[in-house]
Design an enzyme around this catalytic site. Structure first.
Site, PDB file in Angstrom:
ATOM      1  N   ARG A   1       0.834  -1.205   0.000  1.00 52.33           N
ATOM      2  CA  ARG A   1       0.000   0.000   0.000  1.00 52.33           C
ATOM      3  C   ARG A   1       0.874   1.262   0.000  1.00 52.33           C
ATOM      4  O   ARG A   1       0.566   2.244  -0.683  1.00 52.33           O
ATOM      5  CB  ARG A   1      -0.911  -0.014   1.233  1.00 52.33           C
ATOM      6  CG  ARG A   1      -1.726   1.252   1.378  1.00 52.33           C
ATOM      7  CD  ARG A   1      -2.645   1.153   2.568  1.00 52.33           C
ATOM      8  NE  ARG A   1      -3.448   2.342   2.736  1.00 52.33           N
ATOM      9  CZ  ARG A   1      -4.455   2.424   3.593  1.00 52.33           C
ATOM     10  NH1 ARG A   1      -4.772   1.393   4.349  1.00 52.33           N
ATOM     11  NH2 ARG A   1      -5.157   3.530   3.705  1.00 52.33           N
TER      12      ARG A   1
ATOM     13  N   CYS B   1     -19.170  -2.070   1.329  1.00 52.76           N
ATOM     14  CA  CYS B   1     -18.320  -0.951   1.740  1.00 52.76           C
ATOM     15  C   CYS B   1     -19.029  -0.217   2.865  1.00 52.76           C
ATOM     16  O   CYS B   1     -20.255  -0.240   2.944  1.00 52.76           O
ATOM     17  CB  CYS B   1     -18.138  -0.020   0.543  1.00 52.76           C
ATOM     18  SG  CYS B   1     -17.211   1.480   0.919  1.00 52.76           S
TER      19      CYS B   1
ATOM     20  N   TYR C   1     -14.906  10.145  -0.960  1.00 50.70           N
ATOM     21  CA  TYR C   1     -13.863   9.898  -1.966  1.00 50.70           C
ATOM     22  C   TYR C   1     -13.950  10.836  -3.157  1.00 50.70           C
ATOM     23  O   TYR C   1     -12.996  10.942  -3.938  1.00 50.70           O
ATOM     24  CB  TYR C   1     -13.926   8.448  -2.463  1.00 50.70           C
ATOM     25  CG  TYR C   1     -13.279   7.472  -1.506  1.00 50.70           C
ATOM     26  CD1 TYR C   1     -11.918   7.212  -1.573  1.00 50.70           C
ATOM     27  CD2 TYR C   1     -14.026   6.826  -0.533  1.00 50.70           C
ATOM     28  CE1 TYR C   1     -11.321   6.318  -0.688  1.00 50.70           C
ATOM     29  CE2 TYR C   1     -13.444   5.938   0.353  1.00 50.70           C
ATOM     30  CZ  TYR C   1     -12.088   5.690   0.273  1.00 50.70           C
ATOM     31  OH  TYR C   1     -11.496   4.816   1.142  1.00 50.70           O
TER      32      TYR C   1
HETATM   33  C1  G6P Z   1     -12.865   3.568   3.850  1.00 46.84           C
HETATM   34  C2  G6P Z   1     -13.252   2.618   2.770  1.00 46.84           C
HETATM   35  C3  G6P Z   1     -12.649   1.281   2.948  1.00 46.84           C
HETATM   36  C4  G6P Z   1     -11.170   1.395   3.174  1.00 46.84           C
HETATM   37  C5  G6P Z   1     -10.895   2.256   4.373  1.00 46.84           C
HETATM   38  C6  G6P Z   1      -9.417   2.550   4.532  1.00 46.84           C
HETATM   39  O1  G6P Z   1     -13.733   3.638   4.850  1.00 46.84           O
HETATM   40  O2  G6P Z   1     -14.611   2.495   2.559  1.00 46.84           O
HETATM   41  O3  G6P Z   1     -12.926   0.549   1.785  1.00 46.84           O
HETATM   42  O4  G6P Z   1     -10.603   0.138   3.360  1.00 46.84           O
HETATM   43  O5  G6P Z   1     -11.542   3.461   4.305  1.00 46.84           O
HETATM   44  O6  G6P Z   1      -9.107   2.797   5.853  1.00 46.84           O
HETATM   45  P1  G6P Z   1      -7.634   2.775   6.411  1.00 46.84           P
HETATM   46  O7  G6P Z   1      -7.753   2.936   7.877  1.00 46.84           O
HETATM   47  O8  G6P Z   1      -7.032   1.481   5.986  1.00 46.84           O
HETATM   48  O9  G6P Z   1      -6.955   3.926   5.742  1.00 46.84           O
HETATM   49 MN    MN Z   2     -14.919   1.000   0.934  1.00 44.32          MN
END
Ligand code: G6P
Ligand code: MN
Length: 441
Positions: free
Chosen positions: A94, A170, A254
């Protein structure tokens, strides 16, 4: 009667949340077996999470067997529901997805832009393997996928594997519903938002409270009050008022990457320069979480899990499973086959939309034509997503490049190639389908 759930990627720090979701719904969804599957490299994590999950079950006084295994095929025997929460390449992968595009002045994000493309390339082959195994071992089970990019991954499984019982979920639609609930001071259950679009590119076209259309008031709140329904991974920037008036729909968090591109890029490039993109933040959060999880006195989901952007994903996941199991026929927002729901998009693509959840799966509620203000963007995003799937399954470099240049966050022909090549290179051990291309460089 046995009711078996298999969690692939079970060693994830998110697992205590889905455990809590099962325990909360035990009366409606009397799960008897939960098997956490992970890869050998994740042994330490999955052991810690399994031990915590067992303590949670014990505290709740429920009769649920919890175990872990590295043998996926064995775990799938007799499964009723399988959830996927895998991260191929882990958080290090990532970090590359975020940092390499940012280094070249482009958005670097795990599900958007070039980073999202790479995550799809790494994930789709593994998900197709899982789907094939489910087809052979537990053909009647349901696959609930929250592995990102969830919409693209779900479409890949739907169109490139014999296994069709797949649903993508999601937390964003749930977050938006509870955010709107706060505005109207009602619980999320009384809020219905008509969602239209694609995962992480979904809009709320209508807002109903107790079945009454309150879209105009919701928009008024959004325009004039301080409203924020962003998950922890996204820092909301105030929307331009005219943008909201013209859109006349709820954007999702987003959308900032697309409609506030300049400001977000500036902020994210700064994060890159100070060495803290989201991957690094999440690594720290995870470390602290796993320390906590190891404490023998901990027997509930710790609050700190709310620092993760995916908090509340279990609401979406467990609600879908519970409604399939009970044939509840209630409405939930899921990623499922379009099949004429949005007339501007191909029938065989996956969209994020409200659906009636039955024992035979989601039955989407008709949308018709997309509103003109968003239809161009959604059609382009879907075509881009289809190029990503094509490239992921064929390992064709030209198709991968096509996906890059058709993504609105990839800003030039040359940079598209430089970034693609660098990403293919650093991820090569997780991209067997592209091995020919990487050798060529
Ligand atoms: C959001 C999305 C998820 C994603 C997450 C990332 O809520 O809907 O699909 O995985 O954020 O969160 P993080 O804590 O890994 O940055
Ligand atoms: Mn998501």
């Amino acid at each position: 009667m046995a009711l078996k759930v298999v969690i692939i990627g079970g060693g994830s720090s998110y697992t205590p949340e889905i455990m809590e979701g099962f325990l909360k719904r035990y009366e409606q969804f009397p799960v008897t077996d939960i098997v956490l599957v992970d890869v050998k490299a994740g042994e330490e994590k999955v052991k810690i999470v399994t031990a915590l999950a067992k303590r949670m079950v014990l505290k709740a006084g429920k009769d649920i067997r919890v175990s872990y295994t590295f043998n996926r095929k064995e775990a799938l025997q007799g499964a009723d529901f399988v959830t996927t929460q895998i991260r191929v390449g882990g958080l290090q992968a990532r970090a590359y997805d975020e940092r390499i595009p940012l280094k070249h002045g482009m958005i670097g994000q795990e599900t958007n832009g070039a980073g999202g493309i790479m995550k799809a390339f790494r994930t789709i082959p593994v998900m197709l393997e899982i789907a094939q195994e489910m087809h052979e071992i537990c053909p009647d089970a349901w696959l609930i996928n929250f592995t990102n990019p969830a919409g693209i991954v779900t479409e890949a499984v739907m169109n490139h594997s014999p296994f069709k019982n797949v649903i993508g979920v999601c937390n964003i639609p749930f977050n938006m519903r509870s955010g709107v609930g706060e505005l109207f001071q009602v619980p999320a259950e009384r809020v219905m938002i008509e969602f239209v679009g694609l995962n992480h590119f979904v809009f709320g076209r209508k807002v109903y409270i107790d079945g009454v259309d309150r879209t105009a008031e919701a928009m008024h709140h959004l325009i004039y009050d301080d409203v924020d329904y962003s998950p922890a991974n996204i820092v909301a920037l105030p929307w331009n008022k005219q943008f909201l008036k013209t859109l006349n729909m709820l954007p999702n968090p987003y959308h900032q990457y697309y409609f506030q591109h300049e400001q977000v890029l500036k902020k994210d490039v700064e994060a890159y320069q100070t060495n803290v993109t989201r991957a690094e933040v999440v690594m720290e959060v995870e470390e602290a979480l796993f320390k906590k999880y190891q404490s023998p006195n901990l027997d509930v989901k710790p609050e700190e899990l709310e620092q993760r952007g995916g908090a509340y994903y279990s609401e979406a996941a467990c609600n879908v499973m519970t409604s399939i199991y009970n044939n509840s026929m209630d409405v939930q927002t899921v990623n499922t086959l379009n099949n004429g729901t949005i007339t501007d998009l191909p029938a065989d693509c996956v969209i994020e939309v409200n659906s009636v959840i039955t024992a035979s799966g989601p039955m989407p509620l008709s949308i018709g034509n997309l509103p003109a203000v968003i239809s161009g963007a959604i059609v382009q995003m879907k075509q881009y997503e289809r190029l990503v799937v094509e490239a992921a399954v064929t390992g064709d470099y030209s198709k991968a490049y096509a996906a890059m240049i058709m993504n609105p966050l990839v800003t030039s022909d040359d940079k598209a190639q430089v970034v693609l090549d660098e990403l293919l290179h650093v991820h090569q051990s997780n991209l067997p389908q592209f091995s020919k291309e990487v050798v060529k460089q």
